[in-house]
Design a protein around this motif. Structure first.
Motif, PDB file in Angstrom:
ATOM      1  N   TYR A 271       0.806  -1.217   0.000  1.00 32.32           N
ATOM      2  CA  TYR A 271       0.000   0.000   0.000  1.00 32.32           C
ATOM      3  C   TYR A 271       0.845   1.275   0.000  1.00 32.32           C
ATOM      4  CZ  TYR A 271      -4.227  -2.753   0.704  1.00 32.32           C
ATOM      5  OH  TYR A 271      -5.262  -3.631   0.556  1.00 32.32           O
ATOM      6  N   PHE A 272       1.812   1.356   0.866  1.00 36.41           N
ATOM      7  CA  PHE A 272       2.615   2.583   0.948  1.00 36.41           C
ATOM      8  C   PHE A 272       3.374   2.823  -0.350  1.00 36.41           C
ATOM      9  CE2 PHE A 272       6.826   4.456   1.626  1.00 36.41           C
ATOM     10  CZ  PHE A 272       6.454   5.734   2.017  1.00 36.41           C
ATOM     11  N   TYR A 273       3.946   1.756  -0.910  1.00 32.63           N
ATOM     12  CA  TYR A 273       4.824   1.910  -2.063  1.00 32.63           C
ATOM     13  C   TYR A 273       4.066   2.239  -3.347  1.00 32.63           C
ATOM     14  CZ  TYR A 273       7.938  -0.274   1.273  1.00 32.63           C
ATOM     15  OH  TYR A 273       8.661  -0.549   2.408  1.00 32.63           O
ATOM     16  N   THR A 274       2.768   1.990  -3.375  1.00 29.50           N
ATOM     17  CA  THR A 274       1.990   2.292  -4.579  1.00 29.50           C
ATOM     18  C   THR A 274       0.999   3.434  -4.375  1.00 29.50           C
ATOM     19  OG1 THR A 274       0.348   0.592  -4.017  1.00 29.50           O
ATOM     20  CG2 THR A 274       2.174  -0.069  -5.439  1.00 29.50           C
ATOM     21  N   GLU A 275       0.736   3.819  -3.126  1.00 28.49           N
ATOM     22  CA  GLU A 275      -0.206   4.902  -2.876  1.00 28.49           C
ATOM     23  C   GLU A 275       0.485   6.223  -2.568  1.00 28.49           C
ATOM     24  OE1 GLU A 275      -2.960   3.444   0.119  1.00 28.49           O
ATOM     25  OE2 GLU A 275      -4.378   3.010  -1.481  1.00 28.49           O
ATOM     26  N   ASP A 276       1.665   6.177  -1.981  1.00 25.91           N
ATOM     27  CA  ASP A 276       2.416   7.409  -1.763  1.00 25.91           C
ATOM     28  C   ASP A 276       2.933   7.907  -3.121  1.00 25.91           C
ATOM     29  OD1 ASP A 276       4.018   9.221   0.255  1.00 25.91           O
ATOM     30  OD2 ASP A 276       5.434   8.572  -1.290  1.00 25.91           O
ATOM     31  N   GLU A 277       2.626   9.164  -3.450  1.00 28.18           N
ATOM     32  CA  GLU A 277       2.904   9.678  -4.792  1.00 28.18           C
ATOM     33  C   GLU A 277       4.374   9.607  -5.146  1.00 28.18           C
ATOM     34  OE1 GLU A 277       2.199  13.797  -7.369  1.00 28.18           O
ATOM     35  OE2 GLU A 277       1.107  13.468  -5.505  1.00 28.18           O
ATOM     36  N   ALA A 278       5.233   9.991  -4.250  1.00 26.19           N
ATOM     37  CA  ALA A 278       6.664   9.986  -4.541  1.00 26.19           C
ATOM     38  C   ALA A 278       7.194   8.567  -4.698  1.00 26.19           C
ATOM     39  CB  ALA A 278       7.425  10.716  -3.426  1.00 26.19           C
ATOM     40  N   GLU A 279       6.758   7.662  -3.816  1.00 26.73           N
ATOM     41  CA  GLU A 279       7.200   6.268  -3.907  1.00 26.73           C
ATOM     42  C   GLU A 279       6.702   5.632  -5.206  1.00 26.73           C
ATOM     43  OE1 GLU A 279       9.008   3.982  -2.035  1.00 26.73           O
ATOM     44  OE2 GLU A 279       9.805   5.740  -1.012  1.00 26.73           O
ATOM     45  N   ARG A 280       5.438   5.911  -5.545  1.00 24.08           N
ATOM     46  CA  ARG A 280       4.862   5.333  -6.763  1.00 24.08           C
ATOM     47  C   ARG A 280       5.655   5.761  -7.997  1.00 24.08           C
ATOM     48  NH1 ARG A 280      -0.476   3.355  -7.877  1.00 24.08           N
ATOM     49  NH2 ARG A 280      -0.870   3.326 -10.122  1.00 24.08           N
ATOM     50  N   ALA A 281       5.975   7.045  -8.077  1.00 19.20           N
ATOM     51  CA  ALA A 281       6.712   7.546  -9.229  1.00 19.20           C
ATOM     52  C   ALA A 281       8.115   6.931  -9.295  1.00 19.20           C
ATOM     53  CB  ALA A 281       6.802   9.063  -9.165  1.00 19.20           C
ATOM     54  N   LYS A 282       8.747   6.762  -8.127  1.00 20.40           N
ATOM     55  CA  LYS A 282      10.098   6.219  -8.090  1.00 20.40           C
ATOM     56  C   LYS A 282      10.133   4.747  -8.498  1.00 20.40           C
ATOM     57  CE  LYS A 282      11.910   5.197  -4.084  1.00 20.40           C
ATOM     58  NZ  LYS A 282      12.514   5.327  -2.741  1.00 20.40           N
ATOM     59  N   ARG A 283       9.098   4.008  -8.155  1.00 25.22           N
ATOM     60  CA  ARG A 283       9.114   2.556  -8.355  1.00 25.22           C
ATOM     61  C   ARG A 283       8.404   2.105  -9.622  1.00 25.22           C
ATOM     62  NH1 ARG A 283      10.823   0.047  -3.719  1.00 25.22           N
ATOM     63  NH2 ARG A 283      11.030   1.412  -1.899  1.00 25.22           N
ATOM     64  N   SER A 284       7.696   3.001 -10.293  1.00 24.84           N
ATOM     65  CA  SER A 284       6.925   2.628 -11.473  1.00 24.84           C
ATOM     66  C   SER A 284       7.850   2.230 -12.624  1.00 24.84           C
ATOM     67  CB  SER A 284       6.031   3.797 -11.900  1.00 24.84           C
ATOM     68  OG  SER A 284       5.326   3.481 -13.077  1.00 24.84           O
ATOM     69  N   LYS A 285       7.581   1.055 -13.191  1.00 27.31           N
ATOM     70  CA  LYS A 285       8.350   0.534 -14.322  1.00 27.31           C
ATOM     71  C   LYS A 285       7.387   0.016 -15.383  1.00 27.31           C
ATOM     72  CE  LYS A 285      12.085   1.120 -11.865  1.00 27.31           C
ATOM     73  NZ  LYS A 285      13.030   2.229 -12.158  1.00 27.31           N
ATOM     74  N   GLN A 286       7.853  -0.044 -16.612  1.00 24.53           N
ATOM     75  CA  GLN A 286       7.072  -0.669 -17.680  1.00 24.53           C
ATOM     76  C   GLN A 286       7.435  -2.144 -17.780  1.00 24.53           C
ATOM     77  OE1 GLN A 286       7.575   1.722 -21.255  1.00 24.53           O
ATOM     78  NE2 GLN A 286       5.913   3.073 -20.618  1.00 24.53           N
ATOM     79  N   TYR A 287       6.531  -2.931 -18.365  1.00 27.66           N
ATOM     80  CA  TYR A 287       6.709  -4.380 -18.384  1.00 27.66           C
ATOM     81  C   TYR A 287       8.059  -4.798 -18.946  1.00 27.66           C
ATOM     82  CZ  TYR A 287       1.621  -4.824 -17.610  1.00 27.66           C
ATOM     83  OH  TYR A 287       0.351  -4.763 -17.108  1.00 27.66           O
ATOM     84  N   CYS A 288       8.492  -4.158 -20.036  1.00 31.48           N
ATOM     85  CA  CYS A 288       9.704  -4.607 -20.731  1.00 31.48           C
ATOM     86  C   CYS A 288      10.987  -4.015 -20.164  1.00 31.48           C
ATOM     87  CB  CYS A 288       9.600  -4.292 -22.215  1.00 31.48           C
ATOM     88  SG  CYS A 288       8.380  -5.313 -23.086  1.00 31.48           S
ATOM     89  N   ASP A 289      10.880  -3.193 -19.113  1.00 32.40           N
ATOM     90  CA  ASP A 289      12.083  -2.666 -18.473  1.00 32.40           C
ATOM     91  C   ASP A 289      12.866  -3.800 -17.808  1.00 32.40           C
ATOM     92  OD1 ASP A 289      11.431  -0.118 -19.258  1.00 32.40           O
ATOM     93  OD2 ASP A 289      10.587   0.476 -17.322  1.00 32.40           O
ATOM     94  N   LEU A 290      14.127  -3.524 -17.514  1.00 33.30           N
ATOM     95  CA  LEU A 290      14.989  -4.551 -16.905  1.00 33.30           C
ATOM     96  C   LEU A 290      16.156  -3.868 -16.205  1.00 33.30           C
ATOM     97  CD1 LEU A 290      15.673  -7.628 -16.639  1.00 33.30           C
ATOM     98  CD2 LEU A 290      17.055  -7.349 -18.713  1.00 33.30           C
TER      99      LEU A 290
END
Length: 313
Positions: A271-290
């Motif tokens: 919840y924290f890592y996907t609902e906190d705006e700053a954390e979400r932006a930092k951790r968001s990746k696209q499927y094909c990233d690596l």
């Protein structure tokens, strides 16, 4: 008309629209248009997708400086270059007006409609002639319509491409992945498939491999592609990584959240890592990233991600 836009054609997409004649009084040209789309996030279309107008009326006030040029056939020369055949013909003045009105009365399909650097506008399309170009100018243009009919055709049939990695018996190989998303019925391998339909494909060892699915997040299609790949060849990307988690309260398509630096043992840990705006932006990746911390998903490690589930069904 319920909606009206004056002198801002940049709000619209005209490719594959059909223009038809309504009236011309020697000064103002009025046409009806089917298949015109208006861009998203505009005052007239606040939705997050481009929308196709049910029917638009376009008035070109003081329509003038018109030319009409029919297309020519082309042939390949000895040098391998293509050259037009026959004389170039450009109609002007009243002859051009007559040709343009005849095309509109027939119903012309628009390939492009754009402003020219030298001034004025041009339309390339087909109708009576297999291809023609119209150039013209006007004092002002008014586009009016009553309602939107559906998503724009290019929103209903979308394509995405990204480079990613296959882990193969001979080592890692970077390949291009292509994703097709269809929200209208389409043919897949000659069979009519009901929407939604997602296709994910790549080339490996000279052969194309495709996976198919209906999940709105595309994950079942990626899993189906993995099943189609040769033995010993695996998708190596954020979607298949054990650190790649979905959001427990709603996910954007083509998005996972990297948690390689924290221990996730249950859905609520995210919840924290996907609902906190700053954390979400930092951790968001696209499927094909690596990245270098990739670890393949397994049943021994908790990942809030449907990939393994779809791989088994």
């Amino acid at each position: 008309m319920k909606f009206c836009v004056e002198n801002d054609l940049s709000l619209f997409e005209f490719h594959d629209a059909t223009f038809s004649f309504v009236a011309f009084d020697g000064r103002d040209l009025i046409i009806s248009a089917k298949g015109v789309s208006i861009h998203k996030n505009t005052p007239q279309n606040p939705s997050d997708v481009d929308m196709e107008l049910a029917l638009a009326h376009i008035t070109f006030q003081n329509f003038r400086s018109a030319t009409y040029e029919p297309g020519r056939s082309w042939k390949t020369g000895e040098d391998g270059q293509s050259y037009p055949v026959g004389l170039r013909i450009i109609y002007t003045h009243q002859e051009a007006i007559d040709k343009i009105i005849a095309e509109l009365q027939e119903g012309l399909t628009v390939f492009h409609f754009e402003k020219e650097e030298k001034g004025g506008y041009s339309i390339g399309g087909c109708g009576i002639e297999p291809y023609f170009t119209i150039e013209f100018d006007f004092d002002s243009v008014i586009v009016g319509w009553n309602e939107c009919e559906k998503k724009a055709w290019y929103e209903l049939h979308r394509r995405y491409q990204a480079d990613s990695v296959l882990n193969t018996p001979s080592g890692e190989e970077t390949v291009q992945f292509t994703v097709y998303v269809h929200e209208e019925a389409c043919y897949v391998n000659g069979i009519l498939a009901e929407p939604p339909m997602v296709s994910v494909g790549c080339k490996y060892d000279g052969k194309a491999y495709w996976g198919y699915g209906k999940d709105h997040l595309w994950i079942d299609a990626f899993a189906d592609l993995q099943r189609k790949l040769p033995e010993g060849v695996f998708l190596k990307c954020c979607l298949t990584c054990r650190h790649g988690n979905l959001c427990p309260v709603g996910n954007d398509v083509n998005e996972v959240f990297c948690t390689k630096d924290v221990l996730i043992t249950q859905k609520s840990d995210l919840y924290f890592y996907t609902e906190d705006e700053a954390e979400r932006a930092k951790r968001s990746k696209q499927y094909c990233d690596l990245c270098g911390d990739y670890q393949m998903q397994s049943e021994d490690y908790y990942t809030y991600n449907d990939y393994l589930y779809f791989l088994k069904v």
